[in-house]
Enzyme design. Structure first.
Site, short mmCIF file in Angstrom:
data_model
loop_
_atom_site.label_atom_id
_atom_site.label_comp_id
_atom_site.label_asym_id
_atom_site.label_seq_id
_atom_site.Cartn_x
_atom_site.Cartn_y
_atom_site.Cartn_z
N CYS A 131 0.43 72.74 21.19
CA CYS A 131 -0.54 73.81 21.46
C CYS A 131 -0.07 75.18 20.95
O CYS A 131 -0.83 75.94 20.34
CB CYS A 131 -0.84 73.88 22.95
SG CYS A 131 0.57 73.54 24.02
N HIS A 239 -2.45 80.10 26.31
CA HIS A 239 -1.10 80.54 25.94
C HIS A 239 -1.22 81.88 25.19
O HIS A 239 -2.10 82.04 24.34
CB HIS A 239 -0.43 79.53 25.01
CG HIS A 239 -0.05 78.23 25.66
ND1 HIS A 239 -0.11 77.99 27.02
CD2 HIS A 239 0.43 77.08 25.11
CE1 HIS A 239 0.30 76.76 27.27
NE2 HIS A 239 0.63 76.19 26.13
O1 L14 Z 1 4.21 69.00 22.92
O2 L14 Z 1 2.46 74.05 27.76
O3 L14 Z 1 2.15 68.57 23.29
O4 L14 Z 1 3.65 72.50 28.71
C1 L14 Z 1 1.97 70.13 25.45
C2 L14 Z 1 2.02 71.02 26.65
C3 L14 Z 1 4.38 70.67 25.03
C4 L14 Z 1 4.38 71.54 26.25
C5 L14 Z 1 3.22 69.01 23.65
C6 L14 Z 1 3.04 72.95 27.74
C7 L14 Z 1 3.32 69.60 25.05
C8 L14 Z 1 3.01 72.13 26.50
#
Ligand code: L14
Length: 329
Positions: A131, A239
């Site tokens: 993401c 994010h």
């Molecule tokens: O690698 O914000 O797809 O916790 C997706 C969620 C990595 C961490 C991935 C998160 C995860 C992410």
């Protein structure tokens, strides 16, 4: 494809899985049949899609014996490791949201606004990037093409929705005064936790290394110098990222902003005098990548700072995967 595909959603009951269904519905994705799959513990659930009820089937080795054309996977890395190759061997094209296949040199890693052509060399698995990487490269691609990126410093402020329902629950309970930490090594309410995913031998977290390696793969440039610090913050959705970039070539700041404003998938929100800049709460529920606070890094020759925000479950996961599936139609 000269007909409507048969579609499977694997991990249909999870946070990303249910957003797959929402996005497919919103974008009116065409299909002939739809199969919903999940692990044994979620099998049997009934989910409604376009006014019809679907029973969630258990994901097994024979799940792909049916004539399925495209499968959207968000069932976790270990399920993808096992079942994506099984599906691919039966002629399915898997769009996988886990980190399991992203750095495999035989698997394209695709963001439709950035490297759509990479889907052409897929051998049955296409990986959806992390993401945090997706929203960063959507913003950086037009700048890289024009000015040539030399170095990137990523600092992220990541929402709890990235950890699924248990992350949301930790924050919700924490805000209500119940200091639990089930999703994280520490309570998230009132905190910033500088750890996302596990630590590696070099002192970076896996999330930080994903951003570094995936950015190089998607921008097709292994010489890019990149470093990252990824932080979990008490925000429910979206994010946010501070991105510092150094370019090979000089730029005119106003032209660089125009480039971002016109770039596919990007929205420029940059009016500091009126306190206008991207915010997690305004990006939540949207599919675009929001960019603001665009300013010169006065400490280097050709550098800028950006503030980049996107909904991590939509553009950062479900929407990007559905956009990849649209390229396969
Ligand atoms: O690698 O914000 O797809 O916790 C997706 C969620 C990595 C961490 C991935 C998160 C995860 C992410």
């Amino acid at each position: 494809m000269d007909r409507k595909p048969n579609l499977a959603v694997v991990g249909a009951t999870g946070l990303v899985g249910s957003t797959f269904l929402k996005v497919l519905e919103e974008r009116d994705f065409p299909f002939e049949s739809l199969y919903l799959m999940a692990s044994k513990k979620s099998a049997g659930a009934v989910l409604r899609f376009r006014g019809k009820d679907y029973i969630v089937e258990e994901l097994t080795e024979s799940s792909f014996d049916k004539p399925i054309d495209i499968a959207l996977f968000s069932a976790g890395g270990s399920a993808s490791q096992i079942y994506a190759p099984i599906a691919a061997s039966k002629g399915v094209v898997v769009v996988d949201n886990s980190s399991a296949w992203r750095m495999d040199p035989t698997v394209p890693l695709v963001v439709p606004e950035v490297n759509p052509d990479a889907i052409s060399w897929n051998k049955g698995i296409i990986a959806n990037p992390n993401c945090s990487t997706i929203q960063a490269v959507v913003a950086l691609k037009p700048l890289h093409d024009k000015y040539g990126i030399r170095r990137i410093v990523y600092s992220t402020y990541q929402a709890v929705s990235g950890s699924g329902v248990k992350g949301i629950e930790d924050l919700r309970q924490g805000l209500a005064g119940n200091d639990i930490n089930i999703a994280y090594p520490h309570p998230i309410a009132g905190n910033c936790i500088p750890q996302i995913d596990v630590f590696l031998e070099n002192g970076y977290t896996k999330e930080e290394m994903k951003m570094i390696l995936e950015t190089r793969k998607i921008l097709e440039d292994d010489s890019l110098k990149i470093t990252a610090t990824t932080v979990r913050v008490p925000v429910f959705a979206s994010h946010s990222e501070s991105i510092n970039v150094e370019f090979e070539r000089p730029f005119v700041l106003e032209e660089l902003k125009e480039l971002l404003a016109a770039a596919p998938g990007c929205v420029l929100q940059d009016d500091p005098a009126n306190s206008i800049y991207p915010l997690a709460r305004t990006a939540a529920g949207k599919d675009e990548v929001f960019i603001g606070r665009v300013r010169r890094d006065e400490s280097v020759e050709n550098g800028i700072n950006l503030w980049v925000v996107a909904d991590n479950i939509r553009k950062g996961a479900a929407t990007n995967a559905v956009q990849i599936a649209e390229l396969l139609l």
